[in-house]
Each structure stands twice: as C-alpha cells, then as structure tokens.
Scaffold this motif. Structure first.
Motif, PDB file in Angstrom:
ATOM      1  N   ASP A  74      16.310 -57.768  29.103  1.00 34.52           N
ATOM      2  CA  ASP A  74      17.531 -56.992  28.914  1.00 34.52           C
ATOM      3  C   ASP A  74      17.626 -56.515  27.462  1.00 34.52           C
ATOM      4  O   ASP A  74      17.903 -57.301  26.559  1.00 34.52           O
ATOM      5  CB  ASP A  74      18.735 -57.856  29.273  1.00 34.52           C
ATOM      6  CG  ASP A  74      20.060 -57.110  29.169  1.00 34.52           C
ATOM      7  OD1 ASP A  74      20.064 -55.938  28.763  1.00 34.52           O
ATOM      8  OD2 ASP A  74      21.104 -57.723  29.497  1.00 34.52           O
ATOM      9  N   ASP A 120      16.700 -64.500  30.149  1.00 39.94           N
ATOM     10  CA  ASP A 120      17.855 -63.765  29.627  1.00 39.94           C
ATOM     11  C   ASP A 120      19.169 -64.330  30.143  1.00 39.94           C
ATOM     12  O   ASP A 120      20.195 -64.276  29.444  1.00 39.94           O
ATOM     13  CB  ASP A 120      17.737 -62.288  29.989  1.00 39.94           C
ATOM     14  CG  ASP A 120      16.783 -61.536  29.066  1.00 39.94           C
ATOM     15  OD1 ASP A 120      16.311 -62.130  28.080  1.00 39.94           O
ATOM     16  OD2 ASP A 120      16.503 -60.349  29.343  1.00 39.94           O
ATOM     17  N   SER A 128      19.866 -54.921  26.039  1.00 37.83           N
ATOM     18  CA  SER A 128      21.205 -55.027  25.449  1.00 37.83           C
ATOM     19  C   SER A 128      21.409 -56.337  24.698  1.00 37.83           C
ATOM     20  O   SER A 128      22.364 -56.473  23.924  1.00 37.83           O
ATOM     21  CB  SER A 128      22.274 -54.883  26.539  1.00 37.83           C
ATOM     22  OG  SER A 128      22.283 -56.007  27.405  1.00 37.83           O
ATOM     23  N   LEU A 129      20.514 -57.303  24.923  1.00 39.78           N
ATOM     24  CA  LEU A 129      20.587 -58.586  24.206  1.00 39.78           C
ATOM     25  C   LEU A 129      19.858 -58.550  22.873  1.00 39.78           C
ATOM     26  O   LEU A 129      19.992 -59.479  22.069  1.00 39.78           O
ATOM     27  CB  LEU A 129      20.006 -59.703  25.073  1.00 39.78           C
ATOM     28  CG  LEU A 129      20.814 -60.106  26.310  1.00 39.78           C
ATOM     29  CD1 LEU A 129      19.982 -61.017  27.213  1.00 39.78           C
ATOM     30  CD2 LEU A 129      22.104 -60.804  25.908  1.00 39.78           C
ATOM     31  N   ASN A 130      19.091 -57.509  22.621  1.00 38.53           N
ATOM     32  CA  ASN A 130      18.224 -57.479  21.440  1.00 38.53           C
ATOM     33  C   ASN A 130      18.998 -57.573  20.131  1.00 38.53           C
ATOM     34  O   ASN A 130      18.584 -58.272  19.200  1.00 38.53           O
ATOM     35  CB  ASN A 130      17.365 -56.219  21.439  1.00 38.53           C
ATOM     36  CG  ASN A 130      16.333 -56.222  22.554  1.00 38.53           C
ATOM     37  OD1 ASN A 130      16.164 -57.217  23.257  1.00 38.53           O
ATOM     38  ND2 ASN A 130      15.652 -55.101  22.737  1.00 38.53           N
ATOM     39  N   THR A 131      20.120 -56.871  20.041  1.00 36.29           N
ATOM     40  CA  THR A 131      20.907 -56.895  18.802  1.00 36.29           C
ATOM     41  C   THR A 131      21.438 -58.291  18.520  1.00 36.29           C
ATOM     42  O   THR A 131      21.376 -58.784  17.391  1.00 36.29           O
ATOM     43  CB  THR A 131      22.071 -55.894  18.885  1.00 36.29           C
ATOM     44  OG1 THR A 131      21.545 -54.576  19.058  1.00 36.29           O
ATOM     45  CG2 THR A 131      22.905 -55.929  17.615  1.00 36.29           C
ATOM     46  N   ARG A 165      22.140 -65.452  27.757  1.00 33.11           N
ATOM     47  CA  ARG A 165      23.527 -65.005  27.889  1.00 33.11           C
ATOM     48  C   ARG A 165      24.487 -66.192  27.918  1.00 33.11           C
ATOM     49  O   ARG A 165      25.605 -66.109  27.391  1.00 33.11           O
ATOM     50  CB  ARG A 165      23.711 -64.183  29.172  1.00 33.11           C
ATOM     51  CG  ARG A 165      23.054 -62.815  29.136  1.00 33.11           C
ATOM     52  CD  ARG A 165      23.454 -61.970  30.350  1.00 33.11           C
ATOM     53  NE  ARG A 165      22.483 -60.896  30.540  1.00 33.11           N
ATOM     54  CZ  ARG A 165      21.443 -60.942  31.351  1.00 33.11           C
ATOM     55  NH1 ARG A 165      21.236 -62.030  32.097  1.00 33.11           N
ATOM     56  NH2 ARG A 165      20.615 -59.926  31.452  1.00 33.11           N
TER      57      ARG A 165
END
Length: 518
Positions: free
Chosen positions: A25, A452, A27-30, A456
């Motif tokens: 995912d 992931d 969107s989790l990189n940041t 989360r």
C-alpha cells in the motif's frame, strides 16, 4: 459469490502473468518514512555516553532505565544494518557515526562481561556495569544475540569498509585465547556453547519475557544456533579453526534439538518452552508464544547447512507460519480493540501469549498487544514474501502446504480457514511460480497485504498529536491497551523502535523486488 468461492475461482483459473512486484500500500509510505526517521532518533537518544543502551527512559512505573543484554544486542544489530547500508552507499559520515557507536557499545559490553559473575545475567546498572543479581537469570539468549551482532559488525568492517583485521584483536572483539576467553565475542561464544550443553531441569534458564523458567526455550535455542554458526565461520576467519569446528558441532546439536523437540503435531504449532519448572507461578498451558515469530525474524540471516535437515524456525517454514497464524487467530478473539478490523484492512493487535497477565505496570493484571510483536508480524510477512518472490518458488512440506491454505485465506491477520483452496498441483517438495502463476500471485499478495495490515494496526495506536513526554508524534511505548487502544507501559521503548526500523528495512527491500516466474 461467497469469499471462499471467489478465492477458489481465482486459484484454479487458468495461469496468468504474475505481478512484477509484491503488492504494498503506497499510502503507507509517508508514514513509514517519517516514523523510521523518528524511531532512529528516539533509539539513538536511549544510547548512553558510555555505550550502554537504556531499555526506556522510564524510571518509575515502570522502571526500565537499565541496560538489558538482549535489548542492547537487538538495538545495536539495527545500527549495524545502518552501518552496512551507509558503507555500501558511500555515506562516509553516517558510516563513521554508526561505527563509533558500535565500538563504544562493544567496550561497554566488555566491561559488563568483566563485572558480572555469569554472562547469563540479563540486566545491568548504569555506571557500575554490575548486574541485577536478583533479576530472572540465567537468560541465555542475550550473549548469543550480542555475539551475532558483533560478528556481523566485524564482518562488515572487514569486508565492506576493508578495515585492518588487526583492529579486531586490538579492540578486543576476538582473540584466540580461551580457558578463560578474554575477548568479547569469544567469551560469549564459549558461554553459548556451554550453556546449551548444560541444559537441564535442575538448572533451568529463563526465556525472553523473563517469566518462565524451563530446560529449554525455542527463542534462546534459535539465537544460540545462529551465534554459533556465525561464530564458527568467524573463528575460522581469525585462524581459530579448532574453535570453529567446535562451535559448528554444538550448533548442529542445537539444530537437532529444535527440530526434534519443539514441533507439536497434536497442537500443530511450535512449543515455546520445554519442561517448565515454575508452571504454577507462571501458568502458560498453551505454550503458544509470540517469541517463536521473533525467533524466526531475529535469526533470519543465518542459514544452517542443508545437510542438517529442514530448519523449522526459518521465516518461511510451515511450522513458523502455522504457529504465527494460530496465535493471531486466538489474539483476534481476545482483545476488544480487535473488533475493529478496518473493513478487513487492520490486523489484530498481537500480545505475547494469551495467558499473559502483565499490563506494562503490574504482573497481576491482563496482558495487552505489544508494538514490537505487531512489527514482528509485519516483518515476517514482508520477509516471506521477499524470499518466495525473489526465488519464484516455495519449498513444500506437509506443514507448509497447510500453511499456504490458511495464509491465502488471511491467516496472518487472524482469519479462520473455510476449506481447502490449495490447487491439487501444489504438492511434492517445491511449488514453482511458473506451474501456477495465479496461485503463486495470491500467496505473495496475501503476504504483502498481511504485512501492511499489521503496519496499519501499529499506526492506528501511535500518537497523532504531541502530548506529554513519551506521548508525542513518533513515540512508541511497549504496549497498547487491549480495550482503549491507548499506549501504555514503558515509554519510548528502545526495542519497540528497533523493531519498527527492522520491519521498515524489510518492507523497503520487499518493495524493490521483481518476482521471478520463469
């Protein structure tokens, strides 16, 4: 169409081209990038000026302001990984900074070795370097982890930096002297070998959670085996060939003990401790423990010779995966916070074991999920995905076929199985991607998604605003409450931060892979 029938349709359909990478995912990189930076800062803040490493800055309720051999070794292994990366990338300043920290740590550990009555002591005071002799001991994993960490550093110093081999002896990392051994690594290796040979119920040792005393523990044995395999090669490198032969012989004995004693065919998971001697005081009737998952990931880089037989504690072993999934399924039902599944995107919070009564403050309460364990599950998922993706094949045993069936149905995030979905062609000793790319892809996807999902879960319970010390953006405590989800226990736990860094390194490596399917 039901979820099971949909999955069945997927895995038995005609072969299709496999995804080029492990699905993660973006969107989790940041978050991962930011937390990695902050965790490194918090971890380094806990390293003392003399090289000691505070388990936590917390000095009251609970007081973790001590140096633990195990925590220190795992923390410094993370620094060694950063040192290796800095050397390879040409970051001279970074490499120098990390190297200075490691040399300082090695001198501190030497002082602790000299100050203690036995290397099995786990917890040391600052300043005096003397052990807490009334603390649960011996704990035989610590010296093994420390030896492995310093061997890995020494190899990086010699192989990547091209440092002089004379520095290994002049800095007292390793010399051939023994009986008694006088150098840091050799002292530990001699202790590791002798402590395994001395295993008995009349002289039990304590496990990594510092609660259960028993003849043997799987985490300890896995660490001992890794240290001795690495130690044998390093001893040979240093011209200490007699020691090299001896260490490898003991490592094989440990390996044989693990594969013959720790798998339970009746429970279908790996047993944590054998012949427990304080069961009435610390009841854990299931003997199902997250320490098994940590044993796999903490020793991932040491591979026993294939002639020794299958390693049931390697990260992708069916035995490890079945154990991890069994614990995840039980934990999912245990904690109230796990009712929030995020519409299937959140893994359950995972604690040490279901019977746990330590809540971060008191040992007579109810246990909670631990950040380092959810980080460990994420790292396990990314590690297995990376291993199978890069190889383009999956080694098979009876246990691994069962594990694959559960895995693709969400076993690593606590889901139950709903029938067999493994295609009939997945049999024998090896499953190749090219024989069924669609099913292979579903396995890799399940692993990436599980990693992931655990990430989360960790993110959900970290502070999103700045509060008091230890409760700011970037903070990670020991635990998060099973009912409220709020952090509790020792603040800024060094091991929690180290586990996040180790997990993030593995996720980054997984993201760069191109899966082999030819």
């Amino acid at each position: 169409m039901t979820p099971l029938s949909l999955l069945l349709a997927l895995v038995v359909s005609a072969p299709a081209a496999i995804a080029a990478t492990i699905p993660l995912d973006a969107s989790l990189n940041t978050f991962v990038s930011s937390q990695t930076t902050l965790s490194l800062q918090r971890l380094q803040a806990n390293i003392q000026s003399d090289g000691a490493i505070a388990a936590s800055p917390s000095k009251t309720n609970p007081n973790y302001f001590y140096h633990w051999t195990r925590d220190g070794a795992l923390t410094m292994k993370t620094i060694v990984q950063l040192y290796e990366t800095a050397l390879k990338s040409g970051d001279t300043a970074g490499a120098t900074s990390y190297e200075n920290s490691i040399w300082l740590y090695s001198r501190h550990e030497s002082a602790c070795q000299v100050a203690t009555d036995t290397l099995g002591r786990a917890k040391y005071d600052f300043g005096t370097n003397k052990p807490e002799t009334n603390w649960a001991s011996p704990q035989n994993d610590g010296p093994a982890l420390r030896a492995y960490t310093l061997i890995r550093f020494a190899n990086a110093y010699l192989d990547i930096k091209k440092g002089p081999i004379s520095a290994i002896a002049s800095n007292n990392l390793y010399t051939n002297a023994y009986n008694p051994a006088t150098s840091i690594i050799k002292r530990d290796l001699e202790y590791v070998a002798s402590s395994f040979l001395a295993e008995s119920t009349s002289s039990p040792n304590c496990e990594l959670w510092e609660e259960v005393f028993a003849r043997a523990h799987i985490y300890t044995r896995a660490a001992q085996r890794s240290a001795l395999i690495a130690g044998a090669a390093f001893a040979n490198r240093m011209g200490d060939t007699g020691a090299g032969t001896y260490y490898l012989q003991i490592a094989q004995q440990i390996h044989n003990a693990i594969i013959s004693q720790h798998w339970s065919s009746s429970f279908n998971y790996l047993l944590n401790s054998l012949d427990v001697t304080n069961a009435s005081a610390k009841p854990k009737p299931s003997d199902l423990d997250a320490g098994t998952v940590l044993a796999a990931i903490h020793n991932r880089d040491t591979v026993p010779p294939t002639s020794w037989g299958v390693d049931i504690t390697r990260v992708d072993a069916g035995e490890v995966l079945l154990t991890a999934m069994t614990l995840a399924s039980r934990m999912k039902a245990l904690y109230a916070i796990n009712k929030n599944t995020g519409s299937g995107t959140l893994a359950p919070g995972i604690g040490r074991y279901t019977e746990d009564t330590y809540d971060g403050y008191s040992a007579s309460s109810l246990g909670n999920p631990w950040f380092l364990i959810n980080n460990g599950y994420a790292e396990l998922s990314y590690s297995v995905a990376s291993q199978w993706c890069s190889a383009g094949q999956i080694p098979l045993t009876t246990q691994s076929v069962s594990a694959l069936n559960w895995l693709v149905q969400g076993g690593l995030v606590g889901n139950a199985t709903a029938g067999n979905v493994v295609p009939s062609g997945v049999s024998g000793t090896l499953f190749s991607c090219k024989s069924n790319p669609t099913f292979f892809n579903s396995v890799i996807a399940a692993l990436g998604n599980a990693g992931d999902a655990h990430l989360r879960r960790v993110k959900l319970h970290l502070p999103s605003t700045n509060g008091a010390a230890g409760d700011t953006i970037g903070s990670i405590s020991e635990e998060f409450n099973r009912d409220t989800g709020l952090m509790q226990g020792a603040i800024e736990l060094t091991w929690s931060h180290a586990s996040f860094l180790s997990m993030s390194f593995q996720r980054s490596a997984a993201a760069k892979l191109t899966c082999a399917c030819n």
